[in-house]
Write a protein that holds these residues in place. Structure first.
Motif, short mmCIF file in Angstrom:
data_model
loop_
_atom_site.label_atom_id
_atom_site.label_comp_id
_atom_site.label_asym_id
_atom_site.label_seq_id
_atom_site.Cartn_x
_atom_site.Cartn_y
_atom_site.Cartn_z
N UNK A 1 -40.54 48.94 3.80
CA UNK A 1 -39.33 48.99 3.01
C UNK A 1 -38.30 47.94 3.42
N UNK A 2 -38.39 47.46 4.65
CA UNK A 2 -37.35 46.58 5.17
C UNK A 2 -37.91 45.25 5.65
N UNK A 3 -37.26 44.18 5.24
CA UNK A 3 -37.49 42.86 5.83
C UNK A 3 -36.42 42.70 6.90
N UNK A 4 -36.84 42.61 8.16
CA UNK A 4 -35.86 42.58 9.24
C UNK A 4 -35.65 41.18 9.81
N UNK A 5 -36.52 40.22 9.47
CA UNK A 5 -36.31 38.85 9.94
C UNK A 5 -37.20 37.90 9.14
N UNK A 6 -36.70 36.71 8.92
CA UNK A 6 -37.46 35.63 8.28
C UNK A 6 -36.97 34.33 8.90
N UNK A 7 -37.89 33.49 9.32
CA UNK A 7 -37.50 32.24 9.98
C UNK A 7 -38.45 31.12 9.60
N UNK A 8 -37.90 29.92 9.54
CA UNK A 8 -38.71 28.73 9.35
C UNK A 8 -39.31 28.30 10.69
N UNK A 9 -40.40 27.54 10.61
CA UNK A 9 -41.07 27.02 11.81
C UNK A 9 -41.49 25.58 11.55
N UNK A 10 -41.31 24.72 12.55
CA UNK A 10 -41.77 23.34 12.49
C UNK A 10 -42.90 23.19 13.50
N UNK A 11 -44.13 23.02 13.00
CA UNK A 11 -45.30 22.92 13.86
C UNK A 11 -45.67 21.48 14.18
N UNK B 1 -42.23 32.57 8.97
CA UNK B 1 -42.67 33.80 9.63
C UNK B 1 -41.72 34.93 9.24
N UNK B 2 -42.29 36.05 8.82
CA UNK B 2 -41.51 37.19 8.34
C UNK B 2 -41.89 38.44 9.14
N UNK B 3 -40.90 39.24 9.50
CA UNK B 3 -41.15 40.52 10.17
C UNK B 3 -40.71 41.65 9.24
N UNK B 4 -41.64 42.58 9.02
CA UNK B 4 -41.39 43.71 8.12
C UNK B 4 -41.46 45.02 8.90
N UNK B 5 -40.68 46.01 8.44
CA UNK B 5 -40.63 47.31 9.07
C UNK B 5 -40.82 48.41 8.03
N UNK B 6 -41.68 49.36 8.35
CA UNK B 6 -41.81 50.58 7.56
C UNK B 6 -41.18 51.71 8.35
N UNK B 7 -40.03 52.16 7.88
CA UNK B 7 -39.37 53.28 8.55
C UNK B 7 -40.14 54.57 8.29
N UNK B 8 -40.61 54.74 7.06
CA UNK B 8 -41.28 55.99 6.69
C UNK B 8 -42.61 56.18 7.42
N UNK C 1 -36.24 38.81 -4.30
CA UNK C 1 -36.29 39.85 -5.33
C UNK C 1 -37.03 41.10 -4.85
N UNK C 2 -37.80 40.97 -3.76
CA UNK C 2 -38.51 42.12 -3.20
C UNK C 2 -37.65 42.82 -2.15
N UNK C 3 -37.08 42.01 -1.24
CA UNK C 3 -36.13 42.52 -0.24
C UNK C 3 -34.88 41.64 -0.31
N UNK C 4 -33.75 42.21 -0.71
CA UNK C 4 -32.56 41.37 -0.83
C UNK C 4 -32.01 40.94 0.53
N UNK C 5 -32.51 41.51 1.62
CA UNK C 5 -32.11 41.05 2.95
C UNK C 5 -32.65 39.65 3.24
N UNK C 6 -33.60 39.17 2.44
CA UNK C 6 -34.16 37.83 2.65
C UNK C 6 -33.19 36.73 2.24
N UNK C 7 -32.16 37.07 1.49
CA UNK C 7 -31.25 36.09 0.91
C UNK C 7 -30.74 35.08 1.92
#
Length: 202
Positions: free
Chosen positions: A58-68, A84-91, A115-121
């Motif tokens: 239900x929650x996107x808790x972090x999203x970050x760019x990476x330069x490899x 890289x994205x970190x997702x959390x399921x509280x339920x 549009x899926x998780x507005x925390x990504x904005x």
């Protein structure tokens, strides 16, 4: 909510069943599950991760760019930029990491998940600002940390540490002005100790 966390191996199996061939691989390292997905499948996979019965992230808790870019120095070939994205399921009391690579180094682009998780904005705006990664479908993709008119993307590994311009207040003009950087490149010479048994070490 459950009182215990799901075993990484069980979560790996659940994700493999839910996502199928849309992901390139699902790995476990240090007890954490990572889903590796191609850019073309990224948006659909993220939608499934939010909605599928065994996922429910239900929650996107972090999203970050990476330069490899420096990976190529050690013989690893592939796209330069990724997200890289970190997702959390509280339920369901579970977490997952999702990694996606941008297929084009000249125009790094992936779909927006705003549009899926507005925390990504703001996370996506930050990755755009600092790495130049474009999130297709984001309805307000503009810089968030650097100044208006800033040139370049400061978290790219080829961006100079001193930057390109410096900013100062000009008392005569009564405004902030930009000028070329006046900082001289610093030469760092290691200190060489020639004394025997320095510091009591043999």
């Amino acid at each position: 909510m459950t009182d215990f966390a799901i075993r990484p191996e069980d979560l790996q199996d659940t994700l493999a069943a839910a996502l199928g061939e849309r992901v390139s691989r699902i790995t476990i390292a240090l007890g954490e599950v990572t889903v590796h997905v191609n850019a073309a499948q990224y948006l659909g996979v993220m939608q499934t991760l939010r909605d599928a019965v065994g996922c429910k992230f239900e929650q996107l808790i972090d999203l970050a760019g990476v330069d490899y870019s420096t990976y190529r120095d050690v013989g690893t070939d592939g796209p330069r930029f990724g997200v890289t994205v970190h997702l959390l399921s509280v339920s369901l009391n579970q977490r997952v990491r999702v990694k996606v690579l941008c297929p084009d180094d000249d125009l790094p682009l992936v779909d927006s998940v705003n549009d899926i998780w507005n925390s990504a904005n703001w996370y996506e705006r930050e990755a755009f600002d600092l790495y130049g990664i474009v999130f297709e479908g984001h309805n307000d993709l503009r810089r968030i940390l650097t100044d208006y008119g800033f040139i370049g993307h400061p978290f790219r590994k080829d961006f100079p540490l001193s930057g390109h311009v410096e900013m100062r207040y000009d008392a005569e003009r009564k405004r902030v002005i930009y000028e070329p950087v006046s900082i001289e490149p610093r030469e760092i010479t290691p200190r060489i100790i020639r004394e025997e048994n320095y510091g009591g070490l043999n």
